[in-house]
Design a protein around this motif. Sequence first.
Motif, mmCIF file in Angstrom:
data_model
loop_
_atom_site.group_PDB
_atom_site.id
_atom_site.type_symbol
_atom_site.label_atom_id
_atom_site.label_comp_id
_atom_site.label_asym_id
_atom_site.label_seq_id
_atom_site.Cartn_x
_atom_site.Cartn_y
_atom_site.Cartn_z
ATOM 1 N N ARG A 19 0.895 -11.529 -1.635
ATOM 2 C CA ARG A 19 0.573 -10.427 -2.561
ATOM 3 C C ARG A 19 1.724 -10.148 -3.505
ATOM 4 O O ARG A 19 1.521 -9.924 -4.698
ATOM 5 C CB ARG A 19 0.231 -9.152 -1.783
ATOM 6 C CG ARG A 19 -1.160 -9.126 -1.213
ATOM 7 C CD ARG A 19 -1.541 -7.728 -0.750
ATOM 8 N NE ARG A 19 -0.567 -7.134 0.140
ATOM 9 C CZ ARG A 19 -0.571 -7.246 1.473
ATOM 10 N NH1 ARG A 19 -1.504 -7.968 2.062
ATOM 11 N NH2 ARG A 19 0.353 -6.655 2.206
ATOM 12 N N ARG A 20 2.947 -10.165 -2.982
ATOM 13 C CA ARG A 20 4.119 -9.926 -3.823
ATOM 14 C C ARG A 20 4.239 -11.006 -4.894
ATOM 15 O O ARG A 20 4.504 -10.701 -6.062
ATOM 16 C CB ARG A 20 5.393 -9.927 -2.978
ATOM 17 C CG ARG A 20 5.627 -8.672 -2.215
ATOM 18 C CD ARG A 20 6.908 -8.827 -1.429
ATOM 19 N NE ARG A 20 7.433 -7.565 -0.995
ATOM 20 C CZ ARG A 20 8.611 -7.425 -0.418
ATOM 21 N NH1 ARG A 20 9.378 -8.471 -0.209
ATOM 22 N NH2 ARG A 20 9.027 -6.235 -0.050
ATOM 23 N N ARG B 95 1.628 -11.793 -12.068
ATOM 24 C CA ARG B 95 0.791 -10.989 -12.969
ATOM 25 C C ARG B 95 1.644 -10.184 -13.949
ATOM 26 O O ARG B 95 1.346 -10.119 -15.145
ATOM 27 C CB ARG B 95 -0.095 -10.053 -12.155
ATOM 28 C CG ARG B 95 -1.105 -9.269 -12.985
ATOM 29 C CD ARG B 95 -1.857 -8.275 -12.138
ATOM 30 N NE ARG B 95 -1.026 -7.171 -11.703
ATOM 31 C CZ ARG B 95 -0.737 -6.104 -12.449
ATOM 32 N NH1 ARG B 95 -1.201 -6.002 -13.672
ATOM 33 N NH2 ARG B 95 0.020 -5.142 -11.963
ATOM 34 N N ARG C 120 1.874 -12.944 -6.145
ATOM 35 C CA ARG C 120 0.803 -12.788 -7.138
ATOM 36 C C ARG C 120 1.089 -11.633 -8.088
ATOM 37 O O ARG C 120 0.838 -11.730 -9.294
ATOM 38 C CB ARG C 120 -0.540 -12.585 -6.439
ATOM 39 C CG ARG C 120 -1.126 -13.874 -5.916
ATOM 40 C CD ARG C 120 -2.594 -13.724 -5.559
ATOM 41 N NE ARG C 120 -2.816 -12.688 -4.566
ATOM 42 C CZ ARG C 120 -2.964 -12.887 -3.269
ATOM 43 N NH1 ARG C 120 -2.906 -14.102 -2.793
ATOM 44 N NH2 ARG C 120 -3.183 -11.880 -2.449
ATOM 45 N N GLU C 121 1.629 -10.529 -7.579
ATOM 46 C CA GLU C 121 1.945 -9.383 -8.426
ATOM 47 C C GLU C 121 3.092 -9.711 -9.374
ATOM 48 O O GLU C 121 3.063 -9.339 -10.548
ATOM 49 C CB GLU C 121 2.295 -8.164 -7.553
ATOM 50 C CG GLU C 121 2.591 -6.917 -8.339
ATOM 51 C CD GLU C 121 1.401 -6.363 -9.104
ATOM 52 O OE1 GLU C 121 1.614 -5.455 -9.925
ATOM 53 O OE2 GLU C 121 0.264 -6.823 -8.892
#
Length: 141
Positions: A86-87, A93, A89-90
């Motif tokens: 998640r980190r 982004r 991907r963030e």
Amino acid sequence: MTLTQQIITIALCALGTMITRFLPFLVFREDKPTPAFVQYIGRYLPPAVFGMLVVYCLKNRAGASRLGVTVSKKLGHAVVRNRVRRRIREIYRLNRDKMRPGWDVIVVGRGRSAAGPYQKMNEAYLDCLRRLSLLQEEGEA
């Protein structure tokens, strides 16, 4: 299992381990040239290695950048691995607009990425992009 069978089994396991460990030294000897496929991978998939991340990149024909994330089970249990994913991907982004378009980016989470702070991970990612020349210049659009 008899004692003889146990000894034979252990000897075969040891032999198999030794063969798999020494096989690369036999195949990729110093007196022989490096195989073409290994040279191709090294030329077209340049890595940027940092303590927290490894970033590979490859130019694509889609025109838009894409992300691939991989995290090993060695990093920890599922909760830890998913948090690292998640980190990453963030971070991708939030920094996508700073990147040159048209690149496939593969990010490999390393051991320190699980325990490290988010800001350090972000700096590591940007440093890797800088090393791979994937960050846009100030005047580029």
